[in-house]
Each structure stands twice: as structure tokens, then as C-alpha cells.
Design a protein around this motif. Structure first.
Motif, short mmCIF file in Angstrom:
data_model
loop_
_atom_site.label_atom_id
_atom_site.label_comp_id
_atom_site.label_asym_id
_atom_site.label_seq_id
_atom_site.Cartn_x
_atom_site.Cartn_y
_atom_site.Cartn_z
N GLY A 197 45.43 39.23 31.18
CA GLY A 197 45.26 40.06 32.33
C GLY A 197 43.85 40.62 32.25
N ALA A 198 43.26 40.74 31.19
CA ALA A 198 41.96 41.29 31.01
C ALA A 198 40.82 40.00 31.28
N ALA A 199 41.27 39.03 30.66
CA ALA A 199 40.44 37.81 31.15
C ALA A 199 40.38 37.24 32.41
N ASN A 200 41.57 37.47 33.28
CA ASN A 200 41.62 37.13 34.55
C ASN A 200 40.72 37.85 35.59
N ARG A 201 40.36 38.99 34.95
CA ARG A 201 39.23 39.78 35.82
C ARG A 201 37.99 40.09 35.01
N ASP A 202 37.65 38.99 34.32
CA ASP A 202 36.26 38.95 33.41
C ASP A 202 35.27 38.86 34.72
N GLU A 203 34.17 39.63 34.73
CA GLU A 203 33.20 39.44 35.93
C GLU A 203 32.27 38.60 35.35
N ARG A 204 32.29 37.96 34.21
CA ARG A 204 31.43 36.84 33.88
C ARG A 204 31.97 35.62 34.56
N VAL A 205 33.14 35.55 35.08
CA VAL A 205 33.86 34.38 35.69
C VAL A 205 33.95 34.52 37.22
N TYR A 206 34.65 35.77 37.33
CA TYR A 206 34.82 36.23 39.01
C TYR A 206 33.96 37.15 39.50
N GLU A 207 33.61 36.97 40.57
CA GLU A 207 32.84 38.01 41.41
C GLU A 207 33.78 39.03 41.93
N ASP A 208 33.34 40.24 41.77
CA ASP A 208 34.06 41.46 42.18
C ASP A 208 35.38 41.18 41.81
N PRO A 209 35.83 41.39 40.42
CA PRO A 209 37.01 40.70 39.92
C PRO A 209 38.27 41.72 40.45
N ASP A 210 37.96 42.84 40.58
CA ASP A 210 39.03 43.99 40.74
C ASP A 210 39.24 44.17 42.23
N ARG A 211 38.80 43.23 43.09
CA ARG A 211 39.21 43.15 44.43
C ARG A 211 39.99 41.81 44.68
N PHE A 212 41.18 42.19 45.38
CA PHE A 212 42.35 41.29 45.85
C PHE A 212 41.60 40.30 47.15
N ASP A 213 41.96 39.15 46.84
CA ASP A 213 41.22 38.23 48.03
C ASP A 213 41.95 37.00 48.37
N ILE A 214 42.83 36.97 49.04
CA ILE A 214 43.58 35.63 49.21
C ILE A 214 42.76 34.53 49.53
N HIS A 215 41.57 34.58 49.89
CA HIS A 215 40.49 33.61 50.03
C HIS A 215 39.75 33.16 48.82
N ARG A 216 40.08 33.74 47.66
CA ARG A 216 39.10 33.42 46.68
C ARG A 216 39.61 32.07 45.92
N LYS A 217 38.69 31.43 45.49
CA LYS A 217 39.04 30.16 44.83
C LYS A 217 39.18 30.80 43.38
N VAL A 218 40.07 30.41 42.63
CA VAL A 218 40.52 30.86 41.41
C VAL A 218 40.39 29.59 40.20
N PRO A 219 39.21 29.80 39.50
CA PRO A 219 38.75 28.72 38.66
C PRO A 219 39.58 29.33 37.53
N SER A 220 39.82 28.42 36.51
CA SER A 220 40.25 28.92 34.94
C SER A 220 41.21 29.88 34.92
N LEU A 221 42.28 29.84 35.41
CA LEU A 221 43.27 30.98 35.67
C LEU A 221 43.98 30.80 34.30
N LEU A 222 44.22 31.93 33.54
CA LEU A 222 44.83 32.01 32.34
C LEU A 222 46.27 32.43 32.15
N THR A 223 46.68 32.77 33.06
CA THR A 223 47.95 33.20 33.40
C THR A 223 48.96 32.61 32.49
N PHE A 224 48.99 31.14 32.90
CA PHE A 224 50.09 30.23 32.21
C PHE A 224 49.22 29.89 30.83
#
Length: 402
Positions: free
Chosen positions: A318-345
Motif C-alpha cells: 500500500g505504501a509502495a503503490n504510492r511511491d513518488e519515485r514511481v508515480y507522479e503525484d501518487p496521492d491523487r486518484f486519476d482514472i486516466h493514469r497508466k499504472v506501471p508495476s502495480l504491487l497489489t497482487f
């Protein structure tokens, strides 16, 4: 010596049993990434990593970070020996063998073939609610659909699926802020699954349970054999428990996050082709399982410090999925975001076998909700979060529709 070693110790505190943290863990996750990328909790005696690179590294290194003692902190620390067949709690070489067998439940053809049935069941749940001004999306829909899907896979009659779901959920429930308790003799519960399995021996059908009963495989000793009764029961328990709880939480978070972002919800109503990407962003933004545990089989180094052999470590996806080193503005929800390297699974050898099915269920649930209820708000006064420390989500989530 690295700069991080010279930095003063952080006073950040992370505790998966702390209800206040669990209500909104993301400020704590942000501080972990910034101030304590390798964190140690003295009270509960565990380590945690929170940056995307570190969580990915630990997921991929199955020789160092073992699953064979469980993936729940309490289970890892209990020292209980895992029974055979609990594939998510196994290491090489048995894990690869058993995973291949369980994967038969989740072939692309099998998953795709479930779509019409999932959609029909979703309609049956939601259609009677049309015209009401409020309903609980968890009890009326999200808690029912995943177990029905598992029942479709396993061949369990509809009239018994709800009781099975309740038993599976109860295994993960704890008193608020308390730890789960395990005993060796209750890791595999026969119960109603055992009754069906015994009945299927003489009454085979076109379902996974019948297939598991009759397939042959070569085990880790080189012996060609069939699965034992206990192994099959373990497989079924893993599928029923893991698939039900996490998908229920995903649907709940879908309703909550889109209530918080009505403009983006309206975009989905206008353009349903955006829905698969929205589901992926919800999985990043509010993962149902915010952390996954591992047993450390040999000393491991993070940021100039050593995690000793024998320790328990939480990989905080849950922390890694919002890492600013990977995701721009990670605490913003954006349905248009391309989600690389999702770690949820997860990642690597233990990547979740049911990921495609979970995504399918999440997509269908959202499509069917939006068709009938394009607008909703959440009644937070009537909402209740689940007390379990293993998954995070809602037990009750009343929606006000209109």
C-alpha cells in the motif's frame, strides 16, 4: 557510510493493529518511505519496507523472503508448520508444483467463461435496489458476488455459498486492534468443503473440485500420484478465503473512492471504456491488502542495515503503490493514469493466481453499478471498517443514491 545511516532516527510509528493508523494509513506510509525505508517495530518485533524498489526486491527474492511460514504476521511469528496444499504458504520446490495445479482454476478460458454468469448475478443483486434511495453496497452486493463466483468454480450449490463465505470471513476477523490467533489444527478446516468433496468422489461434475480429485501429477519426490484429500481441502480453502475477502474489499473501495471523486465517476458513466483503467487505479490507490508478510531465511540488507535471519518482515504494498519515485503525484486518484508495476497482487513466483478474476469481478461490478446508479454519496456515519489487520476495507458502506 550512507547519508541515511547518518540521519537521526525517525519517530515514525507503524503498527498494523493500530485502528487510528488503519483508518488512513497513507500519511504514515509517506513518512515510512521518506524517514524509515527499513522500519523496525520493537513492540511487535517485525521489520517493514515501504519503497517500491524494496518491496519489489523482496517479492522477487523468494530464497531470502519465504512464504512457507505464512504471509500474515501473526502466522509467521507463531512458528506453526504449514500443512501441504496451502499454496500461498509454500516455498520451492512444492510451491511450483502445487501452483501449477491450482492455476487450472484460473486459465484465461475459465475466467472469461465466468463473465456472463457474474454479470447475471450482479444484475440479480442490483435490480431489486433500483428505485430505493439508499442501500449498503457491501451486504447487498460486494459480500455476495465473490463467494458466488468461487461457488461457480468449485461447483458448490447456491444455497450453501453464503454460509461458506461467512465461515471464511470469520477466520480473518479479530477484535478491533487485536492480533489473529492460529492453531495448527485449524489451518485446514474441512467443514462443508469436506462434505462436498466426499460427495464428488461418487458424483463427478464439470467443476474444479471434480478435476482436482482425478488429476495426476509428479510431486517433489518424483512420485506420480493423485492429490490427497487434505491437499484438495487446502486448495479449496485458499481459493475460497483469498478470493472472497479481497474482492469484497475492492468493490467497497470502488464505491467509496468514486463517491469521493464524482467528476471522474461521471466520466466513467459517459465513457465505459475507461472502466478497466479505473479499476487498475483503484487497486493502486486503495489496495485491499496493504501489506504482505514474509519470513527472512537469511540476512538481508536494506539501506545499509541488516534484517537478520529468522525475522518477520512486512512488504507494505500500500505504501509502495504510492511511491513518488514511481508515480507522479501518487496521492491523487486519476482514472486516466497508466499504472506501471502495480504491487497489489505481489510479484514473481507468488504473484496472485486470482488477479485476472479479481480484475474481471471489479470491472463487472463497476459497470453494473454505474448502469443503475450513476450518482451516489456515502453515508459515513453508518459505515464500518473491517477490524482485521490482514485486509483493509468496509464491512458496511451505505450508499445514498439519486
Amino acid at each position: 557510510m550512507s547519508t541515511e545511516q547518518l540521519a537521526p532516527a525517525s519517530d515514525v510509528y507503524y503498527d498494523p493493529y493500530d485502528l487510528d493508523i488503519n483508518r488512513d494509513p497513507y500519511p504514515t506510509f509517506s513518512r515510512l518511505r521518506a524517514e524509515a525505508p527499513l522500519y523496525y517495530n520493537e513492540r511487535h518485533d517485525f521489520y517493514a519496507v515501504s519503497r517500491h524498489e524494496d518491496v519489489s526486491k523482496a517479492f522477487a527474492d523468494r530464497d531470502t523472503f519465504k512464504s512457507g511460514r505464512g504471509n500474515i504476521l501473526e502466522l509467521i511469528k507463531s512458528g506453526i508448520e504449514m500443512p501441504p496444499g496451502l499454496v500461498i504458504y509454500e516455498d520451492a520446490p512444492t510451491h511450483a508444483i502445487h501452483r501449477k495445479l491450482v492455476s487450472k482454476m484460473f486459465t484465461p478460458k475459465t475466467v472469461a467463461g465466468l463473465e456472463p454468469k457474474i454479470r447475471a448475478f450482479s444484475a440479480a443483486c442490483l435490480d431489486p435496489l433500483v428505485g430505493t434511495d439508499r442501500f449498503d453496497v457491501i451486504t447487498e452486493f460486494a459480500a455476495q458476488m465473490p463467494m458466488r463466483v468461487i461457488g461457480m468454480l468449485l461447483g458448490i450449490p447456491e444455497q450453501d455459498q453464503e454460509s461458506i463465505r461467512d465461515r471464511s470471513d470469520a477466520n480473518l476477523r479479530v477484535a478491533p486492534g487485536k492480533k489473529m490467533k492460529f492453531k495448527e489444527n485449524n489451518l485446514v478446516r474441512g467443514g462443508v468443503f469436506a462434505e462436498y468433496l466426499d460427495w464428488r468422489v461418487d458424483n463427478p461434475s464439470d467443476d474444479i473440485m471434480s478435476e482436482l480429485l482425478h488429476l495426476e501429477f509428479v510431486d517433489e519426490t518424483g512420485t506420480r500420484r493423485r492429490l490427497t484429500r487434505d491437499e484438495i481441502l487446502a486448495y479449496v480453502q485458499v481459493v475460497a478465503g483469498a478470493g472472497n475477502e479481497t474482492t469484497t474489499r475492492l468493490i467497497g473501495w470502488t464505491a467509496k473512492v468514486l463517491a469521493d471523486h464524482p467528476d471522474q465517476r461521471r466520466e466513467l458513466v459517459e465513457d465505459p471504456t475507461l472502466i478497466p483503467g479505473a479499476v487498475e487505479e483503484i487497486l493502486r490507490f486503495e489496495p485491499p491488502a496493504p501489506h504482505i508478510g514474509r519470513y527472512v531465511a537469511q540476512d538481508a540488507e536494506f539501506h545499509g542495515r541488516t534484517v537478520p535471519e529468522g525475522a518477520a518482515i512486512l512488504l507494505v504494498a500500500g505504501a509502495a503503490n504510492r511511491d513518488e519515485r514511481v508515480y507522479e503525484d501518487p496521492d491523487r486518484f486519476d482514472i486516466h493514469r497508466k499504472v506501471p508495476s502495480l504491487l497489489t497482487f505481489g510479484l514473481g513466483a507468488h504473484f496472485c493466481l486470482g488477479a485476472a478474476l479479481t480484475r474481471l469481478e471489479g470491472r463487472i461490478a463497476l459497470e453494473e453499478l454505474l448502469i443503475r446508479f450513476p450518482e451516489w454519496d456515502v453515508d459515513l456515519q453508518g459505515a464500518e471498517m473491517s477490524p482485521t489487520s490482514t485486509v483493509r476495507g468496509w464491512d458496511r458502506l451505505p450508499l445514498v443514491v439519486g
